[in-house]
Design an enzyme around this catalytic site. Sequence first.
Site, PDB file in Angstrom:
ATOM      1  CE1 TYR A  81      31.447  34.526  39.026  1.00 26.04           C
ATOM      2  CE2 TYR A  81      31.925  36.470  37.723  1.00 26.04           C
ATOM      3  CZ  TYR A  81      31.255  35.282  37.879  1.00 26.04           C
ATOM      4  OH  TYR A  81      30.405  34.840  36.894  1.00 26.04           O
TER       5      TYR A  81
ATOM      6  CE  LYS B 196      28.275  35.514  40.103  1.00 28.17           C
ATOM      7  NZ  LYS B 196      28.300  36.494  38.980  1.00 28.17           N
TER       8      LYS B 196
END
Length: 297
Positions: free
Chosen positions: A134, A163
């Site tokens: 992330y 992400k």
Amino acid sequence: MTVNFQGVMPAITTPFHADLSIDHDNVTRTVQWLVAAGCSGIVPCGSLGEGATLSFDEKVALIETCARAVDVPVIPGIAALSTAEAVRLAKAAQAAGARGLMVLPPYVYSTDWREMKAHLAAVITATGLPCIIYNNPVAYRTDFSPEQILELANEFENVKAVKESSTDVRRVTAIKALAGDRLKLGVGVDDALLEGVAAGAEFWIAGLVDALPEESVRLFELARAGRHEEAARLYAWFLPLLRLDTVPKFVQLIKLVQEKRGICHRRVRPPRLVLEGAELAAADALIEHALATRPAL
């Protein structure tokens, strides 16, 4: 269960009772409703889920509730103040039924790549679960470059996806250019969906989907199918709401949309406070207009 890292995966909010304990019955109903609307995974314990205000045991219980409620992958956010606690949470998440992990940098401490890589590596290797890296420098002050992400993917086979939430869709293009098909790419900013899909993103970890899953899934499907005119029309309606995910009080705002749709209460845990006064009035007006003009799907 295979994790394909495709489709729309809600970063769920955490509903609270009046005493601010977690409302697990509401969690169950909500995640089942989201999956029935076409969502492909559930992401608890993230920023939108007020993960920083949840205790270790609360996070584990929340993951377990989600895993029991749905038969899609549950992919919790793994973040902590210390590497040791993040590793412990990763292992506990696996035991609670998680099928993947979304690995974040540590809370508060932001430093150089040597230290950040060591933290991520410890979490990634704590289990054999597939991991999403992330990248959200806006929120966490740590920016993982495409080259650094590829370095992790080359060293750790269970790094499967990214992400990307830097708000710069060129990052999706840059990761794709370096990694090819080695990594699945995902959009993590609500109002960059069409741009991210055009650059090669295959999944969307979204916020407003918590209140409007049908519209979110439809928008993603239109974008992935290359149906640009239809996607652009739906996006134009949706953007004022999607932009609520990009401001400091995004949790309060998204929970307000959920409340107006009858999904959960707007309660948040301090230091967050519910909106009031002119701020609430402005949000009410925006949300009510959007809901009154919802397009037919």
